[in-house]
Design a protein around this motif. Sequence first.
Motif, short mmCIF file in Angstrom:
data_model
loop_
_atom_site.label_atom_id
_atom_site.label_comp_id
_atom_site.label_asym_id
_atom_site.label_seq_id
_atom_site.Cartn_x
_atom_site.Cartn_y
_atom_site.Cartn_z
N SER A 268 0.79 -1.15 -0.03
CA SER A 268 0.10 0.24 0.01
C SER A 268 0.98 1.02 -0.03
N ASN A 269 0.17 2.42 -0.29
CA ASN A 269 0.98 3.63 -0.13
C ASN A 269 0.42 4.45 0.63
N ASN A 270 0.90 5.37 1.54
CA ASN A 270 0.37 6.48 2.13
C ASN A 270 1.60 7.53 2.30
N TRP A 271 1.28 8.75 2.32
CA TRP A 271 2.04 9.91 2.63
C TRP A 271 1.42 11.01 3.11
N VAL A 272 2.04 11.98 3.96
CA VAL A 272 1.72 13.03 4.52
C VAL A 272 2.62 14.24 4.33
N ASN A 552 6.54 16.06 13.08
CA ASN A 552 6.99 17.34 12.10
C ASN A 552 8.52 17.11 11.46
N PRO A 553 8.95 16.11 11.05
CA PRO A 553 10.25 16.13 10.40
C PRO A 553 10.73 17.20 9.49
N THR A 554 11.85 17.34 9.44
CA THR A 554 12.60 18.77 8.83
C THR A 554 12.25 18.72 7.16
N ALA A 555 12.20 17.51 6.84
CA ALA A 555 11.93 17.31 5.16
C ALA A 555 10.54 17.73 4.90
N GLY A 556 9.65 17.99 5.89
CA GLY A 556 8.44 18.38 5.54
C GLY A 556 7.24 17.41 4.82
N PHE A 557 7.78 16.03 4.90
CA PHE A 557 6.74 14.93 4.27
C PHE A 557 7.21 13.73 4.65
N ILE A 558 6.33 12.66 4.98
CA ILE A 558 6.72 11.30 5.19
C ILE A 558 5.90 10.39 4.21
N VAL A 559 6.80 9.23 3.80
CA VAL A 559 6.28 8.48 2.70
C VAL A 559 6.27 7.28 3.22
N THR A 560 5.35 6.30 3.17
CA THR A 560 5.56 4.79 3.40
C THR A 560 4.91 4.17 2.29
N ALA A 561 5.53 3.11 1.98
CA ALA A 561 5.00 2.15 0.66
C ALA A 561 5.66 0.49 1.06
N ASN A 562 5.42 0.25 2.32
CA ASN A 562 5.77 -1.19 2.86
C ASN A 562 7.31 -1.11 2.70
N ASN A 563 8.03 -0.29 2.52
CA ASN A 563 9.48 -0.23 2.43
C ASN A 563 10.21 -0.04 3.75
#
Length: 862
Positions: A268-272, A552-563
Amino acid sequence: MLLVLGLLLIGLATHIVRQSFPQENGTIQLPGLKAEVTVERDKWGVPHIYAANSHDLFMAQGYTHAQDRFWQMDFWRHIGSGRLSEIFGESQIDTDKYLRTMGWARVAQQEIQLINAEMRAYLEAYADGVNAYLAKHQGSTLSLEYAVLKFLNPRYQPEPWQILHSLTWGKVMAYDLSRNFQNEIERAILLKTLTPAQVEELFPPYPPDLPVILPDFENKEDKKSSFPTLPRLSVAASSSLFSALESITQPMMALEKLIGSTGIGIGSNNWVISGKRTATGKPILANDPHLSVQIPSIWYEVGLHCTVKSAECPYNVAGFSFAGMIGVVIGHSDRIAWGVTNVQSDVMDLYIEKINPKNPNQYEVNGKWVDMQLVSQTIQVAGTQPIVQTVRYTRHGPILSDVSPNLQQFQPSHTKLHSEIAFKNKEYTQVTSPSSASFSSLNVTRYQPLELPPNYAVALRWTALQPSKLGYAIPQMNRAQNWQEFRTAASNYDVPAQNLVYADVDGNIGYQMPGKFPIRAKGDGRYPVPGWTDEYEWQGYIDFEELPKSFNPTAGFIVTANNSVMREYPYLITADWVYGYRAKRIVEMISQQTQPISLKDVQHIQGDNRNLNAQTLVPLLQSIAVDTPRLQAAQKLLRDWNLQLEMTSPAAALFEVFWKHLLADTFDDQLPQRYFPDGGDRWYAVVANLVKQPDSSWWDNHNTPKAENRDQILRESFTKAVDELERIQGKDPKNWNWGKLHTVTFRNATLGKSGVAPIEALFNRGAFATAGNGETVNANRWEANKSFEVTDIPSLRMIVDLENLDNSLSIHTPGQSGHAFHKHYKDMVEPWRQIEYHRMWQLKNVTANITVTLKLIPKLTE
């Protein structure tokens, strides 16, 4: 008989089918309701339920689920309790034996004894709602499936809904998302014919060039953390052990036909995205879980709203539920939003138990014989006599090898169990991948082998076979108002383990991994291990506060895709991460965006079809010499291809057909048919490593007298792809079309797979052309060892706008209704295919979007 029945039902369908359509307008009296409840449905059939108290809210959810999806609920509860034979007869006996051996209902019964008063009240209210619907509907008025079933099993009557049935739902989903023991079995079986080095090449370490979820996590941790060294176990075992392991896969495959082949390799994919990067100035959260193709949808979209929020009724939430479970599993409230992807954690271990040759119900523990726990149960079988099954339990769990009749007698064996294949310096740290992706660069050492016991069985230890708190997590998450309350809810989200992304209206974003993760005394869960000593025992679970998180990571986004979650971590989560190709593409599209990111941009990311495997292989295909005009014309298609697997793309068709042939030509001569490559992310990584070794033995076809190399196999596979496309889509390469090959058919999990065309036509819908493949962001998976037909899909897509929640978007497929021929049975297929959405109306009614209104009112006592 079935054919005649099918033809008869086609004639009767028009008359029968409408009897089961739910009442959506007007007024219905419900016994047990405390106050009036309003159920408003939009033009897609999505209900928003408004209630004055929590009891009525969840009772109405149960009633509404039953209105639209009771056949699905009935079917899934029979899976959860291993009672399929009661409905479908002798054909499901082996599946029921497998399910009873797992013992999900037994664990759920234990959970019922532990739940608190609030949770019990919620579940009872939900059951009361379901049963209120059942009291007025039976047979064909429940669903068309029951009209068909009447001819096959006329005595079947659905029983009342119980709390147990809601709790077993979680077990089925945990199994669906946690089957990493398949990899244990596969690795062990492959060692029958391959060397340990070859097996490791087929399960490469996580590539260093692919992203992790928390790239800066290690900077927050103590650099002096002690990382355990975990020896690997390889099995060079007897034919009886291979039979034991292979036999486990037989009922497992039968169950896959019912619930889908999800699990390892499917994700699956999710990100914020933080408001610092968005056009709205507030976070945007996206989620698309990938699950097996089915009709009706596994998801049921719903809104649950307390008319006045209070301590007793704190809910104002919209999103996606499971028919059979309370609450919203994925969605947003008036304060927060969240999405989930599967961690694919290693929470299942197979133990080889040493059995007493004089007493098959005793097993060895540290040199002493210990009695197994024996659980006897009766399987009711429609149309014939019941069957009594005894499940044997060791300290690790049920003996899974008992589900196969040919394992009842084991032959003595003196083959050895080779222990400890280890990486460099005879050590292996599970979280730090070797710098080289090629196993050939690793120093493999085989230690002193251990004797396999002459009598043994295979037991399963799994976190889901202990009582879970998942039921608490969902309502807690639904009423959470901030990050702290969300994490409190997440601490109960123990099985199955998920990657949770979070956002709130105050502008915060976050990530939390919850779940039960075993701490092993020894071993990394990749192979079956000895169960007769404490050497490989679990020593507890990772404490929740030590699980990966980010706020609130400095990168400004979080991505998960089962990785993989991070480069270094002091505990084992799994050695079998999904390899991160989808994650890489999502990270690329977010990080390379030069303008503030809009909702439209996020839609574009969810619909992206770029094939990163083609990025590796197309340059090689363009460089090989082909000497005929037709092959040169085909090769020209790849020259200016954008690597997008679009529905109408000729180049996409050519590349994916080539990929199928490349895998077969490279691996099928050396692997058992059961493990022919399916073409998923693991095979991307395997081939990416092998193309750097043009003379690897894998390229050689062992069925020919000559020794082939990489370029010869590439040319041969390319030629076969052109031959196949010319045969099925014509000689002109410009007319080749990926979508015509890559279609999705939504099949009813039961009668839709009956093998009788007239019955299947009643319930199934398709075929529909689709884009992408299993490793594109728009993940429509096909299996290279079977066909181009889509097996797994983005089962829903959701985009939440935290600046204005009423702008949030969603879609699932094929539709809200579980009733064949209902207008909402398949009406979401087309927008889903085209990456289109509908609004997730949330805080207030939008009158123009509401099509029907139902009032549920308390029934006056007589």
